[in-house]
Design an enzyme around this catalytic site. Structure first.
Site, PDB file in Angstrom:
ATOM      1  N   LYS A 135      -9.090   1.712  41.556  1.00  0.00           N
ATOM      2  CA  LYS A 135      -8.757   2.848  40.725  1.00  0.00           C
ATOM      3  C   LYS A 135      -8.783   4.141  41.542  1.00  0.00           C
ATOM      4  O   LYS A 135      -8.158   5.122  41.194  1.00  0.00           O
ATOM      5  CB  LYS A 135      -9.802   2.992  39.592  1.00  0.00           C
ATOM      6  CG  LYS A 135      -9.889   1.818  38.665  1.00  0.00           C
ATOM      7  CD  LYS A 135     -11.136   1.991  37.780  1.00  0.00           C
ATOM      8  CE  LYS A 135     -11.460   0.710  37.099  1.00  0.00           C
ATOM      9  NZ  LYS A 135     -12.776   0.775  36.434  1.00  0.00           N
ATOM     10  N   GLY A 136      -9.543   4.129  42.635  1.00  0.00           N
ATOM     11  CA  GLY A 136      -9.798   5.361  43.391  1.00  0.00           C
ATOM     12  C   GLY A 136      -8.549   6.084  43.845  1.00  0.00           C
ATOM     13  O   GLY A 136      -8.508   7.310  43.869  1.00  0.00           O
ATOM     14  N   GLU A 160      -4.177   5.075  49.449  1.00  0.00           N
ATOM     15  CA  GLU A 160      -5.585   4.709  49.256  1.00  0.00           C
ATOM     16  C   GLU A 160      -6.428   5.979  49.253  1.00  0.00           C
ATOM     17  O   GLU A 160      -6.115   6.947  49.943  1.00  0.00           O
ATOM     18  CB  GLU A 160      -5.958   3.754  50.405  1.00  0.00           C
ATOM     19  CG  GLU A 160      -7.368   3.305  50.516  1.00  0.00           C
ATOM     20  CD  GLU A 160      -7.895   2.444  49.373  1.00  0.00           C
ATOM     21  OE1 GLU A 160      -7.847   2.930  48.239  1.00  0.00           O
ATOM     22  OE2 GLU A 160      -8.393   1.337  49.639  1.00  0.00           O
ATOM     23  N   ASP A 161      -7.483   5.982  48.472  1.00  0.00           N
ATOM     24  CA  ASP A 161      -8.342   7.163  48.404  1.00  0.00           C
ATOM     25  C   ASP A 161      -9.094   7.384  49.719  1.00  0.00           C
ATOM     26  O   ASP A 161      -9.086   8.458  50.291  1.00  0.00           O
ATOM     27  CB  ASP A 161      -9.339   7.053  47.235  1.00  0.00           C
ATOM     28  CG  ASP A 161     -10.068   5.708  47.187  1.00  0.00           C
ATOM     29  OD1 ASP A 161      -9.851   4.864  48.079  1.00  0.00           O
ATOM     30  OD2 ASP A 161     -10.867   5.502  46.254  1.00  0.00           O
ATOM     31  N   ASP A 180     -12.968   3.284  54.818  1.00  0.00           N
ATOM     32  CA  ASP A 180     -14.289   3.299  55.437  1.00  0.00           C
ATOM     33  C   ASP A 180     -14.260   2.263  56.568  1.00  0.00           C
ATOM     34  O   ASP A 180     -13.863   2.559  57.687  1.00  0.00           O
ATOM     35  CB  ASP A 180     -15.330   3.004  54.354  1.00  0.00           C
ATOM     36  CG  ASP A 180     -16.749   3.044  54.871  1.00  0.00           C
ATOM     37  OD1 ASP A 180     -16.938   3.368  56.046  1.00  0.00           O
ATOM     38  OD2 ASP A 180     -17.690   2.751  54.107  1.00  0.00           O
ATOM     39  N   PHE A 190     -21.340   8.951  51.740  1.00  0.00           N
ATOM     40  CA  PHE A 190     -20.729   8.509  50.491  1.00  0.00           C
ATOM     41  C   PHE A 190     -20.245   9.743  49.733  1.00  0.00           C
ATOM     42  O   PHE A 190     -21.016  10.667  49.496  1.00  0.00           O
ATOM     43  CB  PHE A 190     -21.718   7.701  49.643  1.00  0.00           C
ATOM     44  CG  PHE A 190     -21.045   6.976  48.530  1.00  0.00           C
ATOM     45  CD1 PHE A 190     -20.415   5.756  48.763  1.00  0.00           C
ATOM     46  CD2 PHE A 190     -21.003   7.513  47.252  1.00  0.00           C
ATOM     47  CE1 PHE A 190     -19.753   5.089  47.741  1.00  0.00           C
ATOM     48  CE2 PHE A 190     -20.350   6.855  46.224  1.00  0.00           C
ATOM     49  CZ  PHE A 190     -19.720   5.635  46.465  1.00  0.00           C
ATOM     50  N   ASP A 229     -15.439   7.392  42.944  1.00  0.00           N
ATOM     51  CA  ASP A 229     -16.536   7.299  41.974  1.00  0.00           C
ATOM     52  C   ASP A 229     -17.854   6.885  42.604  1.00  0.00           C
ATOM     53  O   ASP A 229     -17.903   6.362  43.721  1.00  0.00           O
ATOM     54  CB  ASP A 229     -16.194   6.245  40.909  1.00  0.00           C
ATOM     55  CG  ASP A 229     -16.332   4.823  41.465  1.00  0.00           C
ATOM     56  OD1 ASP A 229     -15.733   4.541  42.520  1.00  0.00           O
ATOM     57  OD2 ASP A 229     -17.056   4.004  40.857  1.00  0.00           O
ATOM     58  N   ARG A 275     -14.946  10.517  38.947  1.00  0.00           N
ATOM     59  CA  ARG A 275     -13.541  10.388  39.369  1.00  0.00           C
ATOM     60  C   ARG A 275     -12.719  11.609  38.971  1.00  0.00           C
ATOM     61  O   ARG A 275     -11.769  11.964  39.651  1.00  0.00           O
ATOM     62  CB  ARG A 275     -12.896   9.153  38.725  1.00  0.00           C
ATOM     63  CG  ARG A 275     -13.418   7.831  39.238  1.00  0.00           C
ATOM     64  CD  ARG A 275     -12.467   6.715  38.819  1.00  0.00           C
ATOM     65  NE  ARG A 275     -13.062   5.390  38.897  1.00  0.00           N
ATOM     66  CZ  ARG A 275     -13.093   4.638  39.992  1.00  0.00           C
ATOM     67  NH1 ARG A 275     -12.593   5.094  41.110  1.00  0.00           N
ATOM     68  NH2 ARG A 275     -13.633   3.436  39.971  1.00  0.00           N
TER      69      ARG A 275
HETATM   70  P1  IMP Z   1     -13.512  -0.180  53.122  1.00  0.00           P
HETATM   71  O1  IMP Z   1     -13.033  -1.563  52.834  1.00  0.00           O
HETATM   72  O2  IMP Z   1     -14.884  -0.171  53.728  1.00  0.00           O
HETATM   73  O3  IMP Z   1     -12.525   0.609  53.963  1.00  0.00           O
HETATM   74  O4  IMP Z   1     -13.697   0.557  51.723  1.00  0.00           O
HETATM   75  C1  IMP Z   1     -12.611   0.982  50.978  1.00  0.00           C
HETATM   76  C2  IMP Z   1     -12.939   1.205  49.512  1.00  0.00           C
HETATM   77  O5  IMP Z   1     -14.325   1.395  49.278  1.00  0.00           O
HETATM   78  C3  IMP Z   1     -12.274   2.488  49.017  1.00  0.00           C
HETATM   79  O6  IMP Z   1     -11.005   2.230  48.505  1.00  0.00           O
HETATM   80  C4  IMP Z   1     -13.225   2.977  47.956  1.00  0.00           C
HETATM   81  O7  IMP Z   1     -12.887   2.420  46.719  1.00  0.00           O
HETATM   82  C5  IMP Z   1     -14.569   2.466  48.395  1.00  0.00           C
HETATM   83  N1  IMP Z   1     -15.321   3.502  49.127  1.00  0.00           N
HETATM   84  C6  IMP Z   1     -15.589   3.547  50.452  1.00  0.00           C
HETATM   85  N2  IMP Z   1     -16.295   4.638  50.767  1.00  0.00           N
HETATM   86  C7  IMP Z   1     -16.472   5.322  49.611  1.00  0.00           C
HETATM   87  C8  IMP Z   1     -17.107   6.591  49.287  1.00  0.00           C
HETATM   88  O8  IMP Z   1     -17.645   7.313  50.132  1.00  0.00           O
HETATM   89  N3  IMP Z   1     -17.074   6.939  47.975  1.00  0.00           N
HETATM   90  C9  IMP Z   1     -16.486   6.196  47.001  1.00  0.00           C
HETATM   91  N4  IMP Z   1     -15.875   5.033  47.262  1.00  0.00           N
HETATM   92  C10 IMP Z   1     -15.865   4.598  48.556  1.00  0.00           C
END
Ligand code: IMP
Length: 186
Positions: free
Chosen positions: A48-49, A103-104, A107, A159, A166, A172
């Site tokens: 949803k982000g 993508e929001d 990470d 974070f 969220d 959000r």
């Molecule tokens: P990744 O797979 O570690 O790159 O994480 C990606 C997903 O994790 C993002 O699409 C977010 O939904 C969530 N996410 C990662 N870091 C954060 C943060 O700092 N705040 C909120 N959601 C996060």
């Protein structure tokens, strides 16, 4: 006091204001408009982000495009579960299409690398990623798993919430991006 004011009380610091986000989106939009002119891209939002960012970025792209939505789940609270599941799949075929994933935040990149692996087997013409935030990694052992071509901001490895992001489904609808106070997690 509105709900937005109440949520504001939980924010330790604002990283990107509404104004900063909108200025950066305009610049990104110009780049995307130039790169996707005449290509009729399929813009994929990762729910949803990514939804808030998606709504703004498509309006800054002055090209013919289509939109579709996907949902994957990998996070619980502030920690990745390490497991990525497709919760909602696309409605359209992507064969031969120019795909732009919106993508929001990226990470570790695990979510997107999994998604790209899934989508590649459906034979799109190209897949590029547009992320509003890319978390800065200082430790070389935390190597990212994907290339992000379009980045809004490189943000600190913390974070963050707001503008679609969220913490346990809250924050959000904050119009800016910030870091929560420690006591909110308690
Ligand atoms: P990744 O797979 O570690 O790159 O994480 C990606 C997903 O994790 C993002 O699409 C977010 O939904 C969530 N996410 C990662 N870091 C954060 C943060 O700092 N705040 C909120 N959601 C996060």
């Amino acid at each position: 006091m509105t709900i937005i004011d109440e949520m504001k009380d939980d924010i330790k610091k604002v990283l990107y204001s509404q104004q900063q986000i909108s200025e950066r989106l305009e610049q990104l939009g110009e780049k995307l408009t130039a790169d996707y002119a005449g290509k009729n891209p399929l813009v994929l939002c990762v729910l949803k982000g990514g939804s808030v960012f998606m709504a703004d970025i498509v309006r800054s792209m002055k090209v013919q495009l289509q939109m579709d939505f996907m949902a994957v789940s990998s996070y619980s609270g502030t920690a990745t579960t390490g497991e990525v599941r497709v919760v909602k799949d696309l409605e359209s075929s992507i064969e031969g299409r120019e795909i732009l994933i919106v993508e929001d935040i990226v990470d570790t990149g695990l979510t997107l690398s999994y998604l790209i692996q899934q989508l590649s087997s459906r034979k799109p013409a190209s897949i590029n990623i547009c992320a509003l935030l890319l978390k800065k990694k200082t430790d070389p052992s935390e190597q990212r798993h994907v290339d992000v071509k379009y980045v809004g901001f490189e943000c600190p490895d913390e974070f963050v919430v707001g503008y679609g992001l969220d913490y346990n489904e809250k924050y959000r609808n904050l119009p800016y991006i910030g870091v929560l106070k420690e006591e909110v997690y308690a």
